[in-house]
Design a protein around this motif. Structure first.
Motif, PDB file in Angstrom:
ATOM      1  N   ALA A  20       9.299 -59.921   6.094  1.00  0.00           N
ATOM      2  CA  ALA A  20       8.443 -61.006   6.572  1.00  0.00           C
ATOM      3  C   ALA A  20       8.683 -61.273   8.044  1.00  0.00           C
ATOM      4  N   ARG A  21       7.601 -61.680   8.729  1.00  0.00           N
ATOM      5  CA  ARG A  21       7.727 -62.020  10.140  1.00  0.00           C
ATOM      6  C   ARG A  21       8.146 -63.475  10.240  1.00  0.00           C
ATOM      7  N   ALA A 248       5.140 -66.614   6.566  1.00  0.00           N
ATOM      8  CA  ALA A 248       4.508 -65.745   7.568  1.00  0.00           C
ATOM      9  C   ALA A 248       3.030 -66.075   7.656  1.00  0.00           C
TER      10      ALA A 248
END
Length: 371
Positions: A20-21, A248
């Motif tokens: 995940a960002r 995200a």
């Protein structure tokens, strides 16, 4: 609620969160106190939670938490930052947890209830990309726990010692307040014999920072956290409560981690074939597509546990079942704060101690309050 389900849960969490960002401040920010509600389904620049102007110099904190697995309870602790770089912030912390509610308190299947669960963890916490208001966290250290009565997962009461590791994410809501979930795995053994047992646990942390300084932060985008209810059909009729937190945002979709707990009444018939109790808990990821549209396709997937003491057409035996679920839905933003819509899901579960897979289709209607 036994060992198989929670090992699956750990694997899904590690697979979902590591990609995940969660951090990163290189992209330009766009103010988004309220979502843009349009009828088109075009992609757009996502609402960004933003970054601190400078890496915050907060040093001490009080940690409170809701704790799930093997029982349900709450935690209290504290920590102190000992190192800070542009890449990672390191803290030392000690966390105590008391789990005083057992699954028998929610869905009674006639088995003895587990006793209270006490634990203390002492170790380090690493928060990555500390200038970002949403970031990945890791925890590791040593622990002690005391399991009483007839414990879930461990089965044997007494004192246990070992180590733990945890992965999660958290969001800086204000300079004083940080919120986020963490999934940990304990490796513990009894004092009188060396036999390592794994124990998973989910903690949803609420961190209170002491003396954060005179710093002003804009509120997170609406919907960064959400809570609500769901009506469910199959095997009978029921309802549940849910909570989620965004990890995200992209131009194509908003991704969240969420939990949903439900109860059903077998006396409502439908596909139930007798009386008894039915409860279900699931946790996993939700993707909501076309974030600039007032209508969204949604996907959900993760781990599910259910207990049915009432026979029904989908499960060939009563008892505890664990497995995976996937769901497809459609939701409308009626207002910026209120979202609703249906979801069709399929759970593939096996009874505890058995390998036969059973399929359980369900229909839900979600009622979501964006916080």
């Amino acid at each position: 609620m036994r060992r198989t389900a929670w090992i699956i849960a750990l694997a899904l969490w590690l697979g979902g969160c590591t990609g995940a960002r969660l951090g990163g401040c290189a992209e330009p920010e766009s103010p988004c106190d309220l979502p843009v509600l349009e009828r088109s389904a075009r992609c757009c620049e996502p609402c960004r939670i933003g970054c601190w102007d400078e890496t915050p110099c907060r040093t001490t904190y009080v940690d409170t938490s809701l704790s799930f697995l093997p029982n349900v309870g709450a935690g209290l602790g504290g920590g102190m930052v000992i190192s800070r770089t542009p890449q990672v912030q390191t803290s030392l912390e000690i966390l105590g947890t008391w789990q005083f509610l057992d699954d028998e308190d929610f869905v009674d299947d006639g088995n003895p209830a587990a006793g209270d669960w006490y634990q203390i963890r002492a170790g380090a916490k690493w928060s990555f990309a500390p200038k970002s208001r949403r970031h990945l966290t890791l925890r590791a250290g040593a622990m002690w726990l005391q399991a009483n009565g007839e414990p879930n997962i461990l089965n044997d009461p007494g004192d246990w010692f070992g180590i733990y590791g945890g992965i999660g994410f958290e969001t800086d809501v204000t300079p004083c307040l940080t919120v986020g979930p963490e999934l940990s795995l304990f490796l513990v053994t009894r004092e009188e014999e060396f036999s390592v047992e794994p124990v998973p646990q989910l903690n949803w942390h609420v961190t209170w920072w002491q003396s954060p300084g005179a710093v002003d932060l804009p509120r997170p985008p609406l919907g960064e956290f959400y809570a609500g209810a769901a009506a469910v059909v199959s095997p009978g009729l029921g309802a549940g409560l849910q909570f989620g937190q965004v990890f995200a945002r992209t131009p194509q979709a908003t991704w969240s981690f969420e939990m949903l707990a439900e109860l059903q009444d077998p006396s409502d018939d439908l596909w139930f074939e007798g009386s008894g109790n039915y409860g279900q808990i699931r946790g996993g990821a939700k993707g909501s597509f076309s974030p600039c549209s007032c209508a969204h396709w949604t996907v959900r997937g993760g781990v599910v546990w259910l207990r049915s003491t009432a026979p029904n057409e989908f499960l060939d035996r009563t008892g505890d079942h664990v497995g995976l679920y996937a769901g497809l839905g459609y939701e409308w933003d009626i207002t910026p704060r209120f979202t609703t819509g249906p979801e069709v899901s399929l759970s593939l579960v096996a009874r505890e101690g058995d390998s036969d897979i059973q399929a359980l289709p369900q229909l839900r209607w979600h009622f979501i309050l964006n916080l």
